[in-house]
Every structure is written in structure tokens, then in C-alpha cells.
Design a protein around this motif. Structure first.
Motif, PDB file in Angstrom:
ATOM      1  N   VAL A  23       0.827  -1.209   0.000  1.00  0.00           N
ATOM      2  CA  VAL A  23       0.000   0.000   0.000  1.00  0.00           C
ATOM      3  C   VAL A  23       0.862   1.260   0.000  1.00  0.00           C
ATOM      4  O   VAL A  23       0.526   2.251  -0.650  1.00  0.00           O
ATOM      5  N   ARG A  26       5.802   3.565  -3.431  1.00  0.00           N
ATOM      6  CA  ARG A  26       5.332   4.329  -4.585  1.00  0.00           C
ATOM      7  C   ARG A  26       5.618   3.625  -5.911  1.00  0.00           C
ATOM      8  O   ARG A  26       4.870   3.757  -6.865  1.00  0.00           O
ATOM      9  N   CYS A  31       6.131  -2.674  -5.107  1.00  0.00           N
ATOM     10  CA  CYS A  31       4.861  -3.178  -4.566  1.00  0.00           C
ATOM     11  C   CYS A  31       4.718  -4.666  -4.864  1.00  0.00           C
ATOM     12  O   CYS A  31       4.314  -5.451  -3.999  1.00  0.00           O
ATOM     13  N   GLU A  82       4.199   6.518  -9.005  1.00  0.00           N
ATOM     14  CA  GLU A  82       2.875   7.101  -9.049  1.00  0.00           C
ATOM     15  C   GLU A  82       2.935   8.538  -8.541  1.00  0.00           C
ATOM     16  O   GLU A  82       3.603   8.824  -7.551  1.00  0.00           O
ATOM     17  N   SER A  92      -7.987  10.553  -0.214  1.00  0.00           N
ATOM     18  CA  SER A  92      -6.770  10.095   0.441  1.00  0.00           C
ATOM     19  C   SER A  92      -6.914  10.106   1.965  1.00  0.00           C
ATOM     20  O   SER A  92      -6.224   9.362   2.642  1.00  0.00           O
TER      21      SER A  92
ATOM     22  N   GLY B  20      -5.787   0.329   0.640  1.00  0.00           N
ATOM     23  CA  GLY B  20      -4.999   0.493  -0.578  1.00  0.00           C
ATOM     24  C   GLY B  20      -5.866   0.653  -1.805  1.00  0.00           C
ATOM     25  O   GLY B  20      -5.564   1.464  -2.683  1.00  0.00           O
ATOM     26  N   ARG B  24      -4.831   4.214  -3.523  1.00  0.00           N
ATOM     27  CA  ARG B  24      -3.896   4.206  -4.655  1.00  0.00           C
ATOM     28  C   ARG B  24      -4.601   4.570  -5.954  1.00  0.00           C
ATOM     29  O   ARG B  24      -5.823   4.421  -6.078  1.00  0.00           O
ATOM     30  N   ARG B  25      -3.820   5.032  -6.938  1.00  0.00           N
ATOM     31  CA  ARG B  25      -4.392   5.448  -8.220  1.00  0.00           C
ATOM     32  C   ARG B  25      -3.979   4.553  -9.373  1.00  0.00           C
ATOM     33  O   ARG B  25      -4.655   4.508 -10.386  1.00  0.00           O
ATOM     34  N   ASP B  26      -2.846   3.909  -9.256  1.00  0.00           N
ATOM     35  CA  ASP B  26      -2.361   3.031 -10.313  1.00  0.00           C
ATOM     36  C   ASP B  26      -3.225   1.759 -10.329  1.00  0.00           C
ATOM     37  O   ASP B  26      -3.309   1.071  -9.317  1.00  0.00           O
ATOM     38  N   VAL B  29      -1.544  -1.376  -8.978  1.00  0.00           N
ATOM     39  CA  VAL B  29      -1.410  -1.486  -7.522  1.00  0.00           C
ATOM     40  C   VAL B  29      -2.766  -1.758  -6.894  1.00  0.00           C
ATOM     41  O   VAL B  29      -2.856  -2.450  -5.864  1.00  0.00           O
ATOM     42  N   CYS B  33      -3.704  -4.714  -4.300  1.00  0.00           N
ATOM     43  CA  CYS B  33      -4.419  -4.557  -3.030  1.00  0.00           C
ATOM     44  C   CYS B  33      -5.639  -5.464  -2.980  1.00  0.00           C
ATOM     45  O   CYS B  33      -6.004  -5.969  -1.909  1.00  0.00           O
ATOM     46  N   ASP B  90      -4.149   5.515 -14.977  1.00  0.00           N
ATOM     47  CA  ASP B  90      -4.534   6.234 -13.759  1.00  0.00           C
ATOM     48  C   ASP B  90      -6.046   6.116 -13.621  1.00  0.00           C
ATOM     49  O   ASP B  90      -6.781   6.490 -14.532  1.00  0.00           O
TER      50      ASP B  90
END
Lengths: 191, 99
Positions: A23, A26, A31, A82, A92, B20, B24-26, B29, B33, B90
Motif C-alpha cells: 500500500v 510508490r 509493490c 505514481e 486520500s 490500498g 492508490r491510483r495506479d 497497484v 491490493c 490512472d
């Protein structure tokens, strides 16, 4: 058995650290590597729960095959870091709050449940519990229909992935010459 | 080890994965998650199978692993298709399904 407890706490720490790494890091490549560490730690936990076949499948299929697929795709699309979200973004700050709310709720559910067996080591099981032979016998007898359905689902997913990722020629304008800068950099150049 | 420890750990893993997915934006990823959330569920299923003393929960976890593999293939196929069409990778930019 103190050895079992020490092993549990070491692997649980590893699994949580791997999950947090997925999580928080970056770079998507890091990851993926963090998730591999998480999956291996989880496989040890499966062994502690006497699920030997699932632990092996976790390492071989998940940490081996699926993660290699992820690494290939990260390498293919470039794996840029990212960009940070804008600080005033509501999402966020909402995400960690949401996760904390689920954690509290699940904790209440665990505390409030009337299952007395939760505070024991579980039922007495024989030495063959969770072995490949037992799992295979169950899959081919009692759970034959879910097994077949899962295999068809895998087939459909494989065909679907091929259809999704193929080059669509003739459906749209011929694409500009490939192997240029990735899309994100091109957008920045135009701006 | 008491079964409840494994359940607490699985709850934590699930919550980290859920955070996550939101933060997260990607999309790559986000898929990772999602794997975290599925693995948290898997750990709970296997812990309950151990508590119950039957292997049906392990079969359930195996099917969940199959579902996760399907989700990965489709999701990665979509990400590669996005890259081929020169879209930004994105999720904030991807608000419509039309290719």
C-alpha cells in the motif's frame, strides 16, 4: 509449544509488513516484490494451520506464476512512480478512515461472537489433514461441480485476456508509429 | 496457537488491502491490493477450516485462489489494453468504459 508461537509472530509480522509495503511504496515494481514477501509469509501461516497443499499451491501458483505475470506487465508499461494525489483530495483521507472503521467493526465481531472454539487450537485432526491426497479426493468427489466450474472460469478468463489485450487492427485509425515515449510523457510535452 | 490470532491477522490484512484499493491510483497497484483482500479472506477460511476440523474450508480457499487468478488475468489484460491505446494508467482519468 513456544516454537509455534514464535513462528506465528515472526510470519505474522512479515505478512503485515508485506501488506503495508504494497500500500505504501510508490514504485509498482517494489509493490509487487512486497506482495511476494507477503504471500510467502502467508504460506508459512497456512502450514501452521495444517493446510499443506494450500501452502504449496500458494507458493507455486501465487508467488511463482501470478507474480511473474505482474512483473512482466510492470516491465511492459514502464512502472513509473505514481504521482502524489493532491493534498486536498477527500479520498486520500477517507481511505485510512474507512479501513480503520472496518478493522474496528471486525474486531467487535470477533469479540462479540459466541464461538467458544475460537480460543482453542481447533478440532483434533489426523496427520493427513490438508494433505494433497485428502484435498484431491474431496475435489473429485464431494466438490466436483465447483472444481469443474472453476476450470471453465479459468478457460474463459484466459480467452478474455487474449481478446482484451490483442491489437485491434481495422477498428480504429491506424496507430501512430509505436515505441515512442509513453503516453504520460507525451501528454506533458503537449502541455 | 489459538485460532482467533489468525482471524485477527486476516482482518488486519483485509483492512490494509481495502485502504490500498481506495487510496492508490495506479490500477496495477489496486489489483495488488485486491489480492491482499482476497488473501485475508483466504486466511480466515483456512483458520475456520482448522477450527472446524473439516477440509471444506480449504477447498473454498482453493476456489478463491482460482477466482483471484482469473481477476489478475482480466485486470492485467485491461491494463495492457489501456497502455496500447495510449491512455494514462490512472484510475482518476478513467471514468468511462468506452474504448
Amino acid at each position: 509449544m513456544w516454537f509455534e508461537q514464535v513462528l506465528f509472530f515472526i510470519t505474522a509480522t512479515g505478512a503485515l509488513a508485506g501488506a503495508l509495503g504494497v500500500v505504501l511504496l510508490r514504485n509498482p515494481f517494489y509493490c509487487v516484490l512486497s506482495l511476494v514477501a507477503h504471500l510467502v509469509a502467508l504460506a508459512v501461516l497456512f502450514l501452521l494451520l495444517q493446510a499443506a497443499f494450500l501452502a504449496a499451491a500458494q507458493v507455486v501458483v501465487y508467488a511463482g506464476a501470478v507474480m511473474v505475470l505482474y512483473v512482466f506487465v510492470v516491465a511492459y508499461i514502464g512502472g513509473q512512480d505514481e504521482a502524489m494525489r493532491a493534498d486536498d483530495s477527500l479520498v486520500s483521507s477517507f481511505g485510512p478512515l474507512f479501513a480503520a472503521a472496518i478493522a474496528v467493526e471486525l474486531s467487535f465481531a470477533l469479540i462479540g461472537t459466541g464461538l467458544e472454539a475460537l480460543d482453542t487450537r481447533g478440532a483434533e485432526v489426523g496427520p493427513g489433514f490438508g494433505s494433497p491426497g485428502q484435498i484431491g479426493a474431496l475435489l473429485l468427489r464431494r466438490f466436483l461441480v465447483p472444481f469443474e466450474a472453476a476450470s471453465y472460469l479459468l478457460l474463459v478468463a484466459a480467452v478474455g485476456a487474449v481478446v482484451l489485450a490483442r491489437r485491434r487492427r481495422g477498428l480504429e485509425e491506424p496507430p501512430p508509429p509505436r515505441r515512442e515515449a509513453p503516453a504520460r510523457e507525451r501528454l506533458e510535452v503537449q502541455a | 496457537m489459538d485460532v482467533v490470532w489468525f482471524l485477527v491477522l486476516s482482518a488486519f490484512i483485509f483492512c490494509i488491502g481495502a485502504a490500498g484499493v481506495i487510496v492508490r491510483r495506479d490500477p496495477l497497484v489496486i489489483l495488488l491490493c485486491l489480492e491482499l483482500m482476497l488473501n485475508g479472506g483466504n486466511l480466515a477460511l483456512i483458520a475456520f477450516a482448522r477450527m472446524h476440523g473439516g477440509e471444506a474450508g480449504q477447498i473454498f480457499a482453493l476456489i478463491v485462489m482460482v477466482i483471484a487468478a482469473c481477476e489478475v488475468t482480466i485486470g492485467l489484460g485491461m491494463i495492457v489494453a489501456m497502455y496500447r491505446n495510449r491512455l494514462r494508467i490512472d484510475v482518476d482519468e478513467m471514468s468511462e468504459l468506452r474504448g
